[in-house]
Write a protein that holds these residues in place. Structure first.
Motif, PDB file in Angstrom:
ATOM      1  N   SER A   1       0.830  -1.203   0.000  1.00 28.75           N
ATOM      2  CA  SER A   1       0.000   0.000   0.000  1.00 28.75           C
ATOM      3  C   SER A   1       0.862   1.249   0.000  1.00 28.75           C
ATOM      4  CB  SER A   1      -0.895   0.028   1.244  1.00 28.75           C
ATOM      5  OG  SER A   1      -1.785  -1.062   1.267  1.00 28.75           O
TER       6      SER A   1
ATOM      7  N   ARG B   1       0.090   5.797   0.182  1.00 29.42           N
ATOM      8  CA  ARG B   1      -0.855   6.902   0.238  1.00 29.42           C
ATOM      9  C   ARG B   1      -0.203   8.121  -0.393  1.00 29.42           C
ATOM     10  NH1 ARG B   1      -3.126  10.725   5.015  1.00 29.42           N
ATOM     11  NH2 ARG B   1      -5.299  10.934   4.304  1.00 29.42           N
TER      12      ARG B   1
ATOM     13  N   GLN C   1      -5.354   6.760  -1.569  1.00 23.32           N
ATOM     14  CA  GLN C   1      -4.943   5.564  -0.838  1.00 23.32           C
ATOM     15  C   GLN C   1      -4.944   4.402  -1.813  1.00 23.32           C
ATOM     16  OE1 GLN C   1      -3.980   5.140   2.483  1.00 23.32           O
ATOM     17  NE2 GLN C   1      -3.481   3.055   1.804  1.00 23.32           N
TER      18      GLN C   1
END
Length: 117
Positions: free
Chosen positions: A17, A19, A83
């Motif tokens: 992930s 952001r 995100q």
């Protein structure tokens, strides 16, 4: 002249992930629908996510990122976020922000996202 500054990219493994953030200056940010775009090597820049001026309408997502990416904004900070979850190698690109419907502002430098093991 509008200034757009993107940040938050990096190298991440598949499934990871990130952001992203984009700060816009010299505009009344809260008046504009905003979008995140990306450009992979050898490809055209494409819109991947869009958000209305107040963040209250249904967001737009390209089919390739639905269910994995989420766009949001904080008008008090002139910032739009992306995100990105469950990243895939095909998400590798330089990511930019601009107006959602007519990206006529001067592009920022973008932020590089590289998804690789």
């Amino acid at each position: 002249q509008v200034q757009l500054v993107e940040s938050g990219g990096g190298l991440v493994q598949p499934g990871g992930s990130l952001r992203l953030s984009c700060v816009a200056s010299r505009i009344t940010f809260s008046l504009y629908h905003m979008g995140w775009y990306r450009q992979a090597p050898g490809k055209q820049r494409e819109l991947v996510a869009g958000i209305s001026y107040n963040g209250k309408d249904i967001n737009y997502y390209d089919d390739s990122v639905k269910g994995r990416f989420a766009i949001s904004r904080d008008n008090s900070r002139n910032t739009v976020f992306l995100q990105m979850n469950n990243l895939k190698p095909e998400d590798t690109a330089v990511y930019y922000c601009n107006k959602r419907d007519n990206p006529e502002w001067t592009w920022g430098q973008g932020t590089q996202v590289t998804v690789s093991s």
